[in-house]
Design an enzyme around this catalytic site. Sequence first.
Site, PDB file in Angstrom:
ATOM      1  CG  ASN A  13      -0.027   6.195   2.021  1.00  0.00           C
ATOM      2  OD1 ASN A  13      -0.731   6.165   1.006  1.00  0.00           O
ATOM      3  ND2 ASN A  13       1.244   5.829   2.019  1.00  0.00           N
ATOM      4  CE  LYS A  15       1.303   2.345   2.400  1.00  0.00           C
ATOM      5  NZ  LYS A  15       2.362   1.459   2.871  1.00  0.00           N
ATOM      6  CG  HIS A  99       5.423   6.012   0.524  1.00  0.00           C
ATOM      7  ND1 HIS A  99       5.782   4.700   0.362  1.00  0.00           N
ATOM      8  CD2 HIS A  99       4.748   6.092   1.696  1.00  0.00           C
ATOM      9  CE1 HIS A  99       5.318   4.000   1.406  1.00  0.00           C
ATOM     10  NE2 HIS A  99       4.686   4.828   2.223  1.00  0.00           N
ATOM     11  CD  GLU A 101       4.463   1.354  -0.118  1.00  0.00           C
ATOM     12  OE1 GLU A 101       3.490   1.981  -0.589  1.00  0.00           O
ATOM     13  OE2 GLU A 101       4.434   0.812   1.004  1.00  0.00           O
ATOM     14  CD  GLU A 171       5.969   6.526   5.862  1.00  0.00           C
ATOM     15  OE1 GLU A 171       4.899   6.421   6.444  1.00  0.00           O
ATOM     16  OE2 GLU A 171       6.130   6.218   4.678  1.00  0.00           O
ATOM     17  N   GLY A 177       4.275  -1.528   6.886  1.00  0.00           N
ATOM     18  CA  GLY A 177       3.425  -2.666   6.557  1.00  0.00           C
ATOM     19  C   GLY A 177       3.920  -3.999   7.100  1.00  0.00           C
ATOM     20  CB  SER A 217       3.825  -1.039  11.875  1.00  0.00           C
ATOM     21  OG  SER A 217       4.100  -1.807  10.713  1.00  0.00           O
TER      22      SER A 217
HETATM   23  P1  PGA Z   1       1.864   1.238   7.481  1.00  0.00           P
HETATM   24  O1  PGA Z   1       2.252   2.201   6.243  1.00  0.00           O
HETATM   25  O2  PGA Z   1       1.193   2.101   8.515  1.00  0.00           O
HETATM   26  O3  PGA Z   1       0.932   0.229   6.875  1.00  0.00           O
HETATM   27  O4  PGA Z   1       3.128   0.644   7.969  1.00  0.00           O
HETATM   28  C1  PGA Z   1       2.759   3.473   6.465  1.00  0.00           C
HETATM   29  C2  PGA Z   1       3.121   4.126   5.132  1.00  0.00           C
HETATM   30  O5  PGA Z   1       3.610   3.420   4.245  1.00  0.00           O
HETATM   31  O6  PGA Z   1       2.931   5.331   4.940  1.00  0.00           O
END
Ligand code: PGA
Length: 259
Positions: A13, A15, A99, A101, A171, A177, A217
């Site tokens: 992803n 982003k 997601h 976000e 997630e 993140g 992460s």
């Molecule tokens: P990350 O993001 O691996 O940076 O934690 C995962 C995601 O948001 O899909």
Amino acid sequence: MSKSARKYLIAGNWKMNLNSAEGAELAKDVVSLVGAQTDVAVCVCPTFTVLESVSKVVSGSNVQLGAQNMHFEASGAYTGEISAEMLRHLFANFVILGHSERREDFGETDAIVNKKTLAALAANLKPIVCIGETLEEREAGKVKEVIKTQLEGALVGVTAAAADALVIAYEPVWAIGTGKTATPEMAEEVHAEIRCLLAGLIGAEAAEKVRILYGGSMKPENADELLAQKNIDGGLIGGAALKASSFAALVESAQKLSK
Ligand code: PGA
């Protein structure tokens, strides 16, 4: 059905990062590192404006293309939106939906995620439906409740016929993140619960076919242990997907476990 019947999926992803030239460069490196292997399904999900350049680069390799969002309608007066058909036209196979976000920053509800999931399936796109609890919800002992509400809400009207295409990404919001990862045991507990809920929704046999990814992460240092869990069938990778070498290392972890 044993775990080995589900092919691992490692999905990147990206982003809101990289322009079309930078995305094409990263995709080239990913293709050269993991584009020839067939043990693990690999997919990169750039932002909309980068889909076309990356599509050309991954074409003919084992790296597939995904988007990070879509609208549930096929076309019409939806300023700023993109439909499943438009994604298919660029040879996308996957689309990330719901997601955290998007839920937090753009008000996506389970009902919206449901409409998008049904529209993606109808257009032959494989939805990667994201669910997961916040830290507050975990601390309040509400993980199971949150997972159940989000999963059931997203999958209204989804049948066993969708099992091969459907992907769920667990997630935990507090792990995205942040560098904080769920321990393999914590993640597996939720993944097993998700499979159990799926069995209730689409039947046990179909539930065994659905891939459940872990996201939050995931990186080369923790991937082996996470991916070895019985109900963890891959990863949805943010930060570590922006470097071809670390993304490829995750694919290699899954490859080792596939043999
Ligand atoms: P990350 O993001 O691996 O940076 O934690 C995962 C995601 O948001 O899909």
